[in-house]
Design an enzyme around this catalytic site. Sequence first.
Site, PDB file in Angstrom:
ATOM      1  N   SER A  55      41.966  -9.607  75.920  1.00  0.00           N
ATOM      2  CA  SER A  55      43.390  -9.879  75.715  1.00  0.00           C
ATOM      3  C   SER A  55      44.208  -8.790  76.393  1.00  0.00           C
ATOM      4  O   SER A  55      43.753  -7.643  76.519  1.00  0.00           O
ATOM      5  CB  SER A  55      43.712  -9.898  74.217  1.00  0.00           C
ATOM      6  OG  SER A  55      45.113  -9.859  73.991  1.00  0.00           O
ATOM      7  N   TYR A 113      43.236  -6.459  65.845  1.00  0.00           N
ATOM      8  CA  TYR A 113      42.964  -7.430  66.911  1.00  0.00           C
ATOM      9  C   TYR A 113      42.906  -6.741  68.275  1.00  0.00           C
ATOM     10  O   TYR A 113      41.947  -6.925  69.041  1.00  0.00           O
ATOM     11  CB  TYR A 113      44.049  -8.509  66.917  1.00  0.00           C
ATOM     12  CG  TYR A 113      43.886  -9.521  68.029  1.00  0.00           C
ATOM     13  CD1 TYR A 113      43.050 -10.621  67.868  1.00  0.00           C
ATOM     14  CD2 TYR A 113      44.570  -9.384  69.240  1.00  0.00           C
ATOM     15  CE1 TYR A 113      42.894 -11.555  68.888  1.00  0.00           C
ATOM     16  CE2 TYR A 113      44.421 -10.302  70.256  1.00  0.00           C
ATOM     17  CZ  TYR A 113      43.582 -11.389  70.081  1.00  0.00           C
ATOM     18  OH  TYR A 113      43.417 -12.302  71.101  1.00  0.00           O
TER      19      TYR A 113
END
Length: 251
Positions: free
Chosen positions: A141, A155
């Site tokens: 990401s 995350y």
Amino acid sequence: MVRQTILITGASSGLGEGMAREFAKLGRNLALCARRTDRLEALKAELEADYPQTRVSVKALDVNDHEKVFSVFKAFRDEFGSIDRVIVNAGMGKGASLGTGYFHANVQTAQTNFVAAVAQCEAALEIFREQGDGHLVTVSSISALRGMPRAMTVYAATKAGLSALTEGIRADLIRSRSKIKTSTILPGFIRSEINEKVKNTPFMVDTETGCKALVKAIEKEPVQAYVPGWPWTLVAFLMKRLPLKIVMKLG
């Protein structure tokens, strides 16, 4: 080189489902796994109807069941004869600021996004080493580039760990002069089930647009790619250099 048989984890929704559709358009064979088998079966029926040249197999898999990861990957390999590419895509985004009573959610994200990814990489590489070839793709990401606040804290940390894990695997493969390739894909903001409730996010693209860009990038087998390339290559450059108080506004 055409990677004909592609295994995708977390394929019942979001980016996994979208990538499966795009690879089916290219006539690739698909080994799809996820927890929600009803959605996998529906996707299989859709793809086989729309793209009859594509062979699709689906299996139930919770990536946190590590033994099952190995058995499912090997079952797919036995069924197709080989696995040419594995896309480590399964993940989640639960969580909150640390110290606010949401350890259960934060640790679940850590286990799913990183520990389970280690299991998937191990299972894929066992197959690839035996075959002498293969392409390991990990879906990281853009948030992996810096620390993020609130629900993004754990995350982002797991995605940073996944990026480092993939680079370490690549270093190991280089040392052994293996033909196996690795790619770390760092998506920007692509609308999916994991972020469907997030509003007013800059540069967000719809799922289909994002998945087309993901597959296009993966097919090039880069060491690393920001997807979509515009504006995320530039954003990544800035994120690495701007003060954290500015970067954190993306979280």
